[in-house]
Write an enzyme that holds these catalytic residues in place. Sequence first.
Site, PDB file in Angstrom:
ATOM      1  N   GLY A  14       0.839  -1.194   0.000  1.00  0.00           N
ATOM      2  CA  GLY A  14       0.000   0.000   0.000  1.00  0.00           C
ATOM      3  C   GLY A  14       0.869   1.237   0.000  1.00  0.00           C
ATOM      4  O   GLY A  14       2.042   1.186   0.399  1.00  0.00           O
ATOM      5  N   GLN A  67       3.294   9.965   0.879  1.00  0.00           N
ATOM      6  CA  GLN A  67       4.555   9.221   0.957  1.00  0.00           C
ATOM      7  C   GLN A  67       5.462   9.474  -0.239  1.00  0.00           C
ATOM      8  O   GLN A  67       6.645   9.114  -0.201  1.00  0.00           O
ATOM      9  CB  GLN A  67       4.293   7.717   1.093  1.00  0.00           C
ATOM     10  CG  GLN A  67       3.667   7.342   2.445  1.00  0.00           C
ATOM     11  CD  GLN A  67       3.489   5.849   2.561  1.00  0.00           C
ATOM     12  OE1 GLN A  67       2.520   5.303   2.052  1.00  0.00           O
ATOM     13  NE2 GLN A  67       4.413   5.175   3.219  1.00  0.00           N
ATOM     14  N   CYS A  92       5.853   0.069   7.525  1.00  0.00           N
ATOM     15  CA  CYS A  92       5.519   1.236   6.703  1.00  0.00           C
ATOM     16  C   CYS A  92       6.725   1.592   5.851  1.00  0.00           C
ATOM     17  O   CYS A  92       7.847   1.625   6.370  1.00  0.00           O
ATOM     18  CB  CYS A  92       5.137   2.401   7.607  1.00  0.00           C
ATOM     19  SG  CYS A  92       4.681   3.894   6.705  1.00  0.00           S
ATOM     20  N   LEU A  93       6.500   1.846   4.569  1.00  0.00           N
ATOM     21  CA  LEU A  93       7.607   2.179   3.673  1.00  0.00           C
ATOM     22  C   LEU A  93       8.285   3.481   4.098  1.00  0.00           C
ATOM     23  O   LEU A  93       9.427   3.729   3.726  1.00  0.00           O
ATOM     24  CB  LEU A  93       7.098   2.294   2.229  1.00  0.00           C
ATOM     25  CG  LEU A  93       6.592   0.985   1.612  1.00  0.00           C
ATOM     26  CD1 LEU A  93       5.944   1.245   0.264  1.00  0.00           C
ATOM     27  CD2 LEU A  93       7.716  -0.032   1.483  1.00  0.00           C
ATOM     28  N   HIS A 127      -4.446   1.800   7.399  1.00  0.00           N
ATOM     29  CA  HIS A 127      -3.074   2.313   7.452  1.00  0.00           C
ATOM     30  C   HIS A 127      -2.894   3.448   6.435  1.00  0.00           C
ATOM     31  O   HIS A 127      -2.331   4.495   6.764  1.00  0.00           O
ATOM     32  CB  HIS A 127      -2.103   1.151   7.166  1.00  0.00           C
ATOM     33  CG  HIS A 127      -0.656   1.524   7.167  1.00  0.00           C
ATOM     34  ND1 HIS A 127       0.243   1.042   8.091  1.00  0.00           N
ATOM     35  CD2 HIS A 127       0.065   2.335   6.339  1.00  0.00           C
ATOM     36  CE1 HIS A 127       1.443   1.549   7.832  1.00  0.00           C
ATOM     37  NE2 HIS A 127       1.368   2.329   6.766  1.00  0.00           N
ATOM     38  N   GLU A 128      -3.409   3.243   5.205  1.00  0.00           N
ATOM     39  CA  GLU A 128      -3.204   4.246   4.152  1.00  0.00           C
ATOM     40  C   GLU A 128      -4.056   5.500   4.371  1.00  0.00           C
ATOM     41  O   GLU A 128      -3.585   6.617   4.156  1.00  0.00           O
ATOM     42  CB  GLU A 128      -3.497   3.645   2.766  1.00  0.00           C
ATOM     43  CG  GLU A 128      -2.643   2.433   2.373  1.00  0.00           C
ATOM     44  CD  GLU A 128      -1.150   2.622   2.601  1.00  0.00           C
ATOM     45  OE1 GLU A 128      -0.666   3.766   2.524  1.00  0.00           O
ATOM     46  OE2 GLU A 128      -0.465   1.621   2.887  1.00  0.00           O
ATOM     47  N   HIS A 138      -2.477   7.765   6.712  1.00  0.00           N
ATOM     48  CA  HIS A 138      -1.439   8.605   6.090  1.00  0.00           C
ATOM     49  C   HIS A 138      -2.047   9.908   5.560  1.00  0.00           C
ATOM     50  O   HIS A 138      -1.419  10.966   5.628  1.00  0.00           O
ATOM     51  CB  HIS A 138      -0.763   7.868   4.927  1.00  0.00           C
ATOM     52  CG  HIS A 138       0.396   7.000   5.333  1.00  0.00           C
ATOM     53  ND1 HIS A 138       1.488   7.465   6.012  1.00  0.00           N
ATOM     54  CD2 HIS A 138       0.631   5.677   5.129  1.00  0.00           C
ATOM     55  CE1 HIS A 138       2.358   6.484   6.220  1.00  0.00           C
ATOM     56  NE2 HIS A 138       1.855   5.385   5.689  1.00  0.00           N
TER      57      HIS A 138
HETATM   58 NI    NI Z   1       2.735   3.499   5.672  1.00  0.00          NI
END
Ligand code: NI
Length: 190
Positions: A42, A47, A97-98, A139-140, A143
Amino acid sequence: IVRAGDPVLRRVAAPVTDPTAPDIAELVRDMEASLAEAGGIGLAAPQIGVSERVILISVPATRMTDDPEDGPLALTALVNPALTPIGDDRAVAAEGCLSIPGLRGEVERWIRVRLTAVTPEGWAVDTVMAGMRARVLQHEVDHLDGILYLDRMTDFTRFGYVEELIEADMREVPPRPSPATQEDVPHQEA
Ligand code: NI
């Protein structure tokens, strides 16, 4: 991909006024390229430094929960996604998380959510998502509201670097008892 500490990750992203605009299609292509390179499941527009309400989600079969309503999901772009919890059921599971590379922590999320959104093609989405789909969505969408999974954590005893946590999990598996090994192991002096 922007990492934690960059203020863009703490901003509330702006709603998209025209989901079918060419610049949104371009943003989605940029996000798809970043996600493919990073190898995540995701990604949210902030991000990659763009404070607009656009997310990507893809759930491979290997990441599904055992919830009967869960299922794999091909890479999907969603504009202006909104979530409403369904029922009271919540579950704790590990997330990464990236934007916080290498780390992992346990987060409690709603098991079932109603998702409304628009696709970049202009289709209205109104559906129920459960299990891993619901987790990634939460989660997204977090963000987009400037929230990181760390903010949702309540128990930091299982927070840490992925490699160390995997190693610790493997050590926790009890050794198979066998008379031979028990006899062969020399007595340990204290
Ligand atoms: Ni994340």
